[in-house]
Design a protein around this motif. Structure first.
Motif, short mmCIF file in Angstrom:
data_model
loop_
_atom_site.label_atom_id
_atom_site.label_comp_id
_atom_site.label_asym_id
_atom_site.label_seq_id
_atom_site.Cartn_x
_atom_site.Cartn_y
_atom_site.Cartn_z
N LEU A 1 32.23 23.80 -7.81
CA LEU A 1 31.63 24.97 -8.44
C LEU A 1 32.22 25.22 -9.83
O LEU A 1 33.42 25.00 -10.06
CB LEU A 1 31.86 26.21 -7.56
CG LEU A 1 31.33 26.09 -6.12
CD1 LEU A 1 31.69 27.35 -5.33
CD2 LEU A 1 29.82 25.86 -6.12
N ILE A 2 31.39 25.65 -10.71
CA ILE A 2 31.82 25.99 -12.06
C ILE A 2 32.28 27.44 -12.08
O ILE A 2 31.52 28.34 -11.68
CB ILE A 2 30.68 25.78 -13.08
CG1 ILE A 2 30.26 24.31 -13.09
CG2 ILE A 2 31.11 26.24 -14.48
CD1 ILE A 2 29.03 24.03 -13.94
N LYS A 3 33.51 27.65 -12.50
CA LYS A 3 34.05 29.01 -12.54
C LYS A 3 33.82 29.63 -13.91
O LYS A 3 33.94 28.97 -14.93
CB LYS A 3 35.56 28.98 -12.25
CG LYS A 3 35.89 28.44 -10.87
CD LYS A 3 37.39 28.35 -10.68
CE LYS A 3 37.72 27.74 -9.33
NZ LYS A 3 39.18 27.59 -9.13
N SER A 4 33.45 30.88 -13.89
CA SER A 4 33.28 31.61 -15.15
C SER A 4 33.58 33.08 -14.89
O SER A 4 33.76 33.50 -13.74
CB SER A 4 31.86 31.45 -15.68
OG SER A 4 30.96 32.22 -14.90
N TYR A 5 33.63 33.84 -15.96
CA TYR A 5 33.87 35.28 -15.80
C TYR A 5 32.68 35.96 -15.11
O TYR A 5 32.82 36.98 -14.46
CB TYR A 5 34.13 35.93 -17.16
CG TYR A 5 35.43 35.52 -17.77
CD1 TYR A 5 36.65 35.93 -17.23
CD2 TYR A 5 35.47 34.70 -18.90
CE1 TYR A 5 37.86 35.55 -17.78
CE2 TYR A 5 36.68 34.31 -19.46
CZ TYR A 5 37.87 34.75 -18.89
OH TYR A 5 39.06 34.37 -19.44
N LEU A 6 31.49 35.34 -15.23
CA LEU A 6 30.30 35.94 -14.66
C LEU A 6 30.10 35.54 -13.19
O LEU A 6 29.59 36.32 -12.39
CB LEU A 6 29.07 35.52 -15.48
CG LEU A 6 29.05 36.01 -16.92
CD1 LEU A 6 27.83 35.44 -17.65
CD2 LEU A 6 29.03 37.53 -16.97
N VAL A 7 30.49 34.31 -12.85
CA VAL A 7 30.28 33.82 -11.48
C VAL A 7 31.61 33.34 -10.91
O VAL A 7 32.21 32.41 -11.42
CB VAL A 7 29.26 32.66 -11.46
CG1 VAL A 7 29.04 32.19 -10.03
CG2 VAL A 7 27.95 33.09 -12.09
N GLN A 8 32.06 34.00 -9.86
CA GLN A 8 33.29 33.62 -9.19
C GLN A 8 32.96 33.06 -7.80
O GLN A 8 32.13 33.62 -7.09
CB GLN A 8 34.21 34.84 -9.05
CG GLN A 8 34.81 35.32 -10.35
CD GLN A 8 35.79 34.30 -10.93
OE1 GLN A 8 36.57 33.69 -10.20
NE2 GLN A 8 35.73 34.12 -12.25
N PRO A 9 33.58 31.94 -7.41
CA PRO A 9 33.34 31.40 -6.06
C PRO A 9 33.72 32.39 -4.98
O PRO A 9 34.63 33.21 -5.15
CB PRO A 9 34.25 30.17 -6.02
CG PRO A 9 34.56 29.85 -7.44
CD PRO A 9 34.54 31.15 -8.16
N LYS A 10 33.02 32.32 -3.85
CA LYS A 10 33.39 33.14 -2.71
C LYS A 10 34.67 32.57 -2.08
O LYS A 10 35.03 31.42 -2.31
CB LYS A 10 32.26 33.13 -1.67
CG LYS A 10 30.98 33.78 -2.15
CD LYS A 10 29.81 33.44 -1.26
CE LYS A 10 30.03 33.82 0.18
NZ LYS A 10 28.82 33.55 1.02
N SER A 11 35.34 33.37 -1.28
CA SER A 11 36.56 32.87 -0.63
C SER A 11 36.21 31.89 0.48
O SER A 11 36.99 30.97 0.78
CB SER A 11 37.38 34.03 -0.06
OG SER A 11 36.60 34.79 0.86
N ASN A 12 35.05 32.07 1.13
CA ASN A 12 34.63 31.18 2.21
C ASN A 12 33.14 30.89 2.11
O ASN A 12 32.36 31.77 1.72
CB ASN A 12 34.93 31.81 3.57
CG ASN A 12 36.40 31.88 3.86
OD1 ASN A 12 37.06 30.86 4.01
ND2 ASN A 12 36.93 33.09 3.93
N TYR A 13 32.79 29.66 2.48
CA TYR A 13 31.38 29.27 2.56
C TYR A 13 31.11 28.75 3.96
O TYR A 13 31.85 27.88 4.46
CB TYR A 13 31.05 28.20 1.52
CG TYR A 13 31.06 28.73 0.11
CD1 TYR A 13 29.91 29.23 -0.49
CD2 TYR A 13 32.25 28.75 -0.61
CE1 TYR A 13 29.94 29.74 -1.78
CE2 TYR A 13 32.29 29.26 -1.91
CZ TYR A 13 31.12 29.76 -2.48
OH TYR A 13 31.16 30.27 -3.76
N THR A 14 30.08 29.26 4.62
CA THR A 14 29.77 28.83 5.97
C THR A 14 29.10 27.45 5.94
O THR A 14 28.60 27.00 4.89
CB THR A 14 28.83 29.82 6.67
OG1 THR A 14 27.55 29.79 6.00
CG2 THR A 14 29.39 31.23 6.63
N LEU A 15 29.06 26.82 7.10
CA LEU A 15 28.37 25.53 7.19
C LEU A 15 26.88 25.71 6.93
O LEU A 15 26.24 24.83 6.34
CB LEU A 15 28.61 24.91 8.58
CG LEU A 15 28.08 23.48 8.77
CD1 LEU A 15 28.67 22.52 7.74
CD2 LEU A 15 28.41 23.00 10.19
#
Length: 218
Positions: free
Chosen positions: A156-170
């Motif tokens: 995932l590309i990190k930016s100030y606008l889009v932050q990855p979630k802490s968890n992603y389900t299957l």
């Protein structure tokens, strides 16, 4: 270690054979590595109180799922939890052939060998397997473990606008990579979905110049 853990002197031959596979370091060539992608279905989420109902796994060699080497076993249910039947669909007195926990672990160790284990939210599956091993007087698994929930975030590309979630389900990974969820919530079905997601993730990360097993483990 549990009260009934065996000493190194009386460990069974199948464990000694399994452990001996780790005397040599794994290849540094990523394409030479063997991955076992697994999932467990269980009576619940407690490592101590719940039990494994089934173990499903597939092998990946040279970035290809080896359909001839599928692992799919069901364990005799010494514990039954009707609250989770709607998830896995496994009844206590179902028609499937079931084996004891001890035999299931022996067969699994023979299958997994020294492969790299891959699972989604691997901590849970490894916790269930290691607790079962301890319950049968055996040490914990020695395999290196990768978690698709963790390595997916490396794509995932990190930016100030889009932050990855802490968890992603299957389910989220299956949707992201357009993977069929036909056999979702069976151990083998979830292992296969995880394997396809793993290959999709790897194909993206291999574009990075520092790509390696070590990079995935960081």
């Amino acid at each position: 270690m549990g009260l009934f853990t065996r000493t190194p002197k009386n460990l069974p031959d199948y464990w000694i054979k399994y452990a001996s596979l780790f005397k040599e370091s794994p290849s540094k060539d990523f394409n030479d590595l063997i991955f076992v992608v697994l999932d467990t279905e269980t009576t619940g989420f407690s490592f101590e109180d719940d039990r494994i109902l089934s173990i499903g796994a597939v092998k990946i060699k040279k970035e290809t799922i080896s359909v001839q080497e599928v692992f799919d076993i069901y364990l005799a249910q010494e514990k039954f939890n009707k609250e989770t039947v709607h998830v896995h669909g496994l009844l206590k007195n179902g028609q499937r052939e079931c084996i004891s926990e001890a035999l299931a672990l022996e067969k699994f160790l023979d299958y997994v060998g020294n492969a790299i284990i891959v699972a989604h939210h691997a901590g849970f599956d490894m916790g269930m397997l290691n607790t079962a091993l301890e319950r049968n007087g055996l040490p914990k698994l020695k395999n290196t473990v990768l978690d698709t929930g963790v390595i997916y975030k490396k794509t995932l590309i990190k930016s100030y606008l889009v932050q990855p979630k802490s968890n992603y389900t299957l389910d989220e990974l299956a949707e992201k990579f357009s993977i069929s969820r036909k056999d979702r919530h069976t151990a083998l079905g979830d292992a296969y979905i995880t394997a396809v997601a793993f290959l999709k993730i790897i194909s993206r990360l291999k574009e990075k110049k520092n790509f390696s097993l070590k990079y995935l483990l960081r």
